[in-house]
Write a protein that holds these residues in place. Structure first.
Motif, short mmCIF file in Angstrom:
data_model
loop_
_atom_site.label_atom_id
_atom_site.label_comp_id
_atom_site.label_asym_id
_atom_site.label_seq_id
_atom_site.Cartn_x
_atom_site.Cartn_y
_atom_site.Cartn_z
N ARG A 73 0.84 -1.21 0.00
CA ARG A 73 0.00 0.00 0.00
C ARG A 73 0.87 1.26 0.00
O ARG A 73 0.57 2.23 -0.68
CB ARG A 73 -0.93 -0.02 1.22
CG ARG A 73 -1.85 1.16 1.28
CD ARG A 73 -2.88 1.13 0.16
NE ARG A 73 -3.76 2.27 0.32
CZ ARG A 73 -4.07 3.11 -0.66
NH1 ARG A 73 -3.60 2.90 -1.88
NH2 ARG A 73 -4.84 4.13 -0.45
N SER A 74 1.96 1.23 0.74
CA SER A 74 2.89 2.37 0.76
C SER A 74 3.46 2.60 -0.63
O SER A 74 3.59 3.74 -1.08
CB SER A 74 4.01 2.13 1.77
OG SER A 74 3.50 2.03 3.07
N GLY A 78 3.21 5.70 -3.64
CA GLY A 78 4.40 6.34 -4.19
C GLY A 78 5.55 6.51 -3.23
O GLY A 78 6.53 7.17 -3.55
N PHE A 79 5.47 5.94 -2.04
CA PHE A 79 6.59 6.04 -1.11
C PHE A 79 7.76 5.24 -1.66
O PHE A 79 7.59 4.15 -2.21
CB PHE A 79 6.21 5.50 0.28
CG PHE A 79 5.37 6.43 1.09
CD1 PHE A 79 5.94 7.48 1.81
CD2 PHE A 79 3.99 6.28 1.15
CE1 PHE A 79 5.16 8.34 2.57
CE2 PHE A 79 3.20 7.13 1.90
CZ PHE A 79 3.79 8.16 2.61
N ILE A 84 9.63 3.93 3.04
CA ILE A 84 8.93 2.82 3.69
C ILE A 84 9.79 2.25 4.80
O ILE A 84 9.29 1.93 5.89
CB ILE A 84 8.56 1.72 2.66
CG1 ILE A 84 7.57 2.28 1.64
CG2 ILE A 84 7.98 0.49 3.36
CD1 ILE A 84 7.35 1.38 0.44
N ARG A 85 11.07 2.16 4.55
CA ARG A 85 11.99 1.67 5.59
C ARG A 85 11.90 2.56 6.83
O ARG A 85 11.86 2.07 7.95
CB ARG A 85 13.41 1.63 5.03
CG ARG A 85 14.40 0.91 5.91
CD ARG A 85 15.76 0.75 5.26
NE ARG A 85 15.70 -0.36 4.32
CZ ARG A 85 15.98 -0.30 3.04
NH1 ARG A 85 16.36 0.84 2.50
NH2 ARG A 85 15.90 -1.36 2.26
N GLU A 86 11.83 3.87 6.62
CA GLU A 86 11.72 4.80 7.74
C GLU A 86 10.39 4.63 8.47
O GLU A 86 10.34 4.62 9.70
CB GLU A 86 11.89 6.24 7.26
CG GLU A 86 11.82 7.28 8.36
CD GLU A 86 12.88 7.12 9.44
OE1 GLU A 86 12.61 7.51 10.60
OE2 GLU A 86 13.97 6.59 9.15
N LYS A 103 4.83 14.05 9.51
CA LYS A 103 5.97 14.72 8.88
C LYS A 103 6.45 13.96 7.65
O LYS A 103 6.69 14.56 6.60
CB LYS A 103 7.12 14.89 9.87
CG LYS A 103 8.31 15.63 9.24
CD LYS A 103 9.53 15.59 10.11
CE LYS A 103 10.72 16.27 9.49
NZ LYS A 103 10.98 15.99 8.10
N LEU A 104 6.57 12.65 7.77
CA LEU A 104 6.98 11.85 6.62
C LEU A 104 5.96 11.96 5.49
O LEU A 104 6.34 12.08 4.31
CB LEU A 104 7.15 10.38 7.03
CG LEU A 104 8.37 10.07 7.88
CD1 LEU A 104 8.32 8.63 8.38
CD2 LEU A 104 9.65 10.31 7.11
#
Length: 168
Positions: A73-74, A78-79, A84-86, A103-104
Motif C-alpha cells: 500500500r505504501s 508512491g513512497f 517505507i523503511r523509515e 511529517k513523513l
C-alpha cells in the motif's frame, strides 16, 4: 488507541495466534503481491526472513501478511523504499507518534508536488514539439530533430518565452 499491527510478530515472521502460516505463493495470492516482489522486499530488508518449516519452506504468519500489505500500500501511494523503511523503523520501534508519521507524509506530498510540476513542464515541452510538427508524410520531423539536439527541449522552452536566439 493502539494499532492492531504487531511489529514484533511481523519482524520475527511469527504467525498470529490464529491462522495457519502461508507459503510464499499463498502469501502472494492473499496480498495480491507478486512472488518476485515479495522476494525483493525480503532482499532489501523490508520483510524479515520468515521462519522455515522442517522441510525448509518459508512460512509467513499473519504479521508478515500485514507487513506485506503495509509495504504494498505504501508503494501504491508512491513512497520510496527508503521512505517505507523509515516508516517501518518507526512502527517496529513501537514508539512512533502521529506527528512523526505526519511529517513523513507531508515530506512525501512535497515530493509529489515537485514531480507533478516536472511532469507539467515535460508536457509543455512535448506539446510545443508536437505543435511544430506538420504531420506530413516526409522524413523531416521537428520532434526527431529536437530529440537529437541535447539543447532542443530547453531551447524550445526559452523560445516560447522569447529568450532564445532566432535561427536554426
Amino acid at each position: 488507541m493502539r494499532r492492531q499491527f504487531s511489529p514484533i510478530a511481523a519482524r520475527k515472521g511469527e504467525a498470529a495466534s490464529t491462522g495457519t502460516p502461508l507459503t510464499r505463493g499463498a502469501l502472494a495470492v492473499r496480498t495480491s503481491c507478486n512472488i518476485e516482489t515479495i522476494r525483493y522486499y525480503e532482499r532489501v530488508g523490508l520483510l524479515p526472513p520468515p521462519p522455515r518449516s522442517a522441510g525448509g519452506h518459508r512460512l509467513y504468519g499473519e504479521g508478515l501478511v500485514r507487513r506485506v500489505n503495509f509495504v504494498r500500500r505504501s508503494r501504491d501511494l508512491g513512497f520510496s523504499i527508503e521512505e517505507i523503511r523509515e516508516l517501518l523503523r518507526l512502527v517496529d520501534g513501537g514508539t512512533y507518534t502521529c506527528g512523526e508519521v505526519e511529517k513523513l507524509a507531508r515530506d512525501h506530498v512535497r515530493e509529489i508536488r515537485r514531480k507533478i510540476a516536472d511532469l507539467r513542464r515535460l508536457q509543455r515541452v512535448l506539446e510545443t514539439m508536437a505543435a511544430r510538427c506538420s504531420g506530413d508524410a516526409v522524413p523531416d520531423c521537428p520532434i526527431i530533430d529536437a530529440l537529437f539536439d541535447p539543447d532542443g527541449p530547453s531551447r524550445m522552452r526559452a523560445s516560447k518565452t522569447g529568450h532564445a536566439s532566432s535561427g536554426g
